[in-house]
Design an enzyme around this catalytic site. Structure first.
Site, PDB file in Angstrom:
ATOM      1  N   HIS A   1       0.849  -1.200  -0.065  1.00  0.00           N
ATOM      2  CA  HIS A   1       0.157  -0.095   0.067  1.00  0.00           C
ATOM      3  C   HIS A   1       0.870   1.227   0.139  1.00  0.00           C
ATOM      4  CE1 HIS A   1      -3.399   2.422   1.424  1.00  0.00           C
ATOM      5  NE2 HIS A   1      -2.554   3.371   1.825  1.00  0.00           N
ATOM      6  N   GLU A   2       1.853   1.504   0.786  1.00  0.00           N
ATOM      7  CA  GLU A   2       2.589   2.431   0.876  1.00  0.00           C
ATOM      8  C   GLU A   2       3.664   2.508  -0.209  1.00  0.00           C
ATOM      9  OE1 GLU A   2       2.270   4.833   2.919  1.00  0.00           O
ATOM     10  OE2 GLU A   2       0.762   3.760   4.406  1.00  0.00           O
TER      11      GLU A   2
ATOM     12  N   ASP B   1      -5.838   8.551   3.838  1.00  0.00           N
ATOM     13  CA  ASP B   1      -5.817   8.957   2.595  1.00  0.00           C
ATOM     14  C   ASP B   1      -6.899   9.180   2.180  1.00  0.00           C
ATOM     15  OD1 ASP B   1      -3.313   7.616   2.338  1.00  0.00           O
ATOM     16  OD2 ASP B   1      -4.019   5.707   1.877  1.00  0.00           O
TER      17      ASP B   1
ATOM     18  N   HIS C   1       1.904   4.653  -3.011  1.00  0.00           N
ATOM     19  CA  HIS C   1       2.266   5.845  -2.707  1.00  0.00           C
ATOM     20  C   HIS C   1       3.533   6.329  -3.186  1.00  0.00           C
ATOM     21  CE1 HIS C   1      -1.672   6.500  -0.486  1.00  0.00           C
ATOM     22  NE2 HIS C   1      -1.191   5.716   0.598  1.00  0.00           N
TER      23      HIS C   1
END
Length: 389
Positions: A68-69, A177, A72
């Site tokens: 997930h990170e 987010d 980003h």
């Protein structure tokens, strides 16, 4: 979401360091302990096998957080933002970036990338379960504790947990987010980033109070004290993050419009490129006692940074008459240059400024205009604080 300090490196993916704070290891073992009973109840296997499935599930969950990170981080890198690393900690993870977004579109793309990865992970897991024609069975195992196989239990748990994570992370409150996506939308509508940050931050504070209220209810008599305490802590951290964003935005308003040209030393000492190594040592390093100087050509364009060790190396190798412009590595000094109109806010997040102690300010043609140091930035910040009501 949030950050930790003193992280231990776990891996490096696409050149991006992924680390974990000490709090992550605590949460890792707590989650393994908490979910071991669940997997033991839905698996008709020995306790040791159920425990191994639990460990695999929790580790894969944290892998999904790292992915997930990473979503980003990779989108930020694609938008020209340097990625300083990814840290996992007690409440998730954080992709550490060298600067904030500069446009609403950039903010939206970076904020939405993480949830998109989480949605894809959930889709893959639940799609894998559905491919076996046992999706209903897998969901029943998660919700009612019905018996199932290790693979179905693992995939269904990971898929459903990621769906919960996705839903929570898309709540429109900063610093989640969803809050960043909301900030991008408000920013686009109003054209004011600071106003958008404050609006998203206030939504985040409201969300935090709801979480803490529900957590208090669970802790005091709602039947699940552990979940209540967890929600209280989570709500407190969201509230702190939102409050910090609001305060930072208010401060940014006060320094808005201040640029490198406003705080720089407009008469920096520079070394002409034709200066010999011996003359550079005698006339600059021994005289001013600085670790480096900008080197300029006859037109005043910056050629690079002359460091003391470069001069020492030339003298030690018996080349005292070598011009200093032959000692430079211009490619290595590219991040040491900033434009005159670089905002003070960008200087605050400059890794190069922290590393070098100063940055060279240049005009559009690359000519030396000045030097901005950490001390200049600190004085400008102090002046901004004095303006606070």
């Amino acid at each position: 979401m949030f950050s930790g300090r003193g992280s231990v490196q776990l891996a490096r993916v696409f050149g991006i360091r992924i680390g974990a704070s000490p709090s992550w290891f605590v949460v890792l073992f707590v989650m393994i302990y908490s979910f071991s009973g669940f997997f033991d109840s839905v698996l008709d296997v020995s306790n040791s096998v159920a425990y191994l499935v639990t460990v695999a599930a929790v580790l894969l969950f944290f892998v999904s957080l790292a992915l997930h990170e990473l979503g980003h981080a990779l989108v930020a890198r694609r938008n020209g933002i340097e990625v300083l690393g990814i840290d996992l900690w007690i409440f998730g993870g954080l992709a550490k970036l060298s600067r904030d977004s500069e446009t609403p579109g950039e903010e939206f793309r970076i904020a939405a990338a993480g949830p998109a990865v989480t949605a894809l992970i959930a889709l893959i897991c639940l799609g894998g379960v559905a491919a076996t024609s046992h999706l209903g069975e897998a969901v029943d195992s998660y919700t009612h504790g019905d018996s199932t196989t290790p693979l179905l239990a693992l995939l269904s748990w990971l898929g459903i947990v990621n769906l919960w994570l996705l839903a929570f992370n898309l709540l429109p409150g900063f610093p989640l987010d969803g809050g960043r996506i909301a900030r991008a939308a408000i920013w686009r509508a109003t054209g004011d980033r600071h106003r958008a940050t404050r609006a998203a931050g206030r939504i985040g504070q409201g969300l935090a109070y709801l979480l803490m209220g529900f957590g208090l209810y669970l802790a005091l008599g709602g039947g699940d004290p552990f979940a209540g305490i967890w929600l209280l802590i989570l709500g407190w951290f969201i509230s702190s993050g939102a409050r910090g964003a609001i305060a930072a935005s208010a401060f940014s308003d006060r320094i808005d419009g201040v640029t490198a040209a406003d705080v720089m030393d407009a008469e920096p000492v520079a070394v002409p490129g034709t200066t010999t190594a011996l003359a550079a040592q005698d006339e600059f390093f021994l005289r001013y006692r600085l670790p480096w100087f900008p080197v300029t050509d006859a037109a005043g364009r910056v050629l690079g940074l002359l460091r003391a060790e470069l001069v020492d190396g030339a003298l030690a190798s018996g080349r005292p008459t070598l011009p200093v412009d032959d000692l430079l590595d211009a490619a290595a000094d590219g991040d040491a240059h900033v434009a005159r109109d670089t905002p003070l806010e960008s200087l605050l997040s400059s890794e190069a400024l922290r590393r070098l102690g100063a940055l060279v300010v240049v005009d559009a043609d690359g000519r030396l205009c000045g030097l901005v140091t950490l001390d200049h930035v600190r004085r400008a910040l102090a002046a901004g604080l004095e303006l606070r009501p």
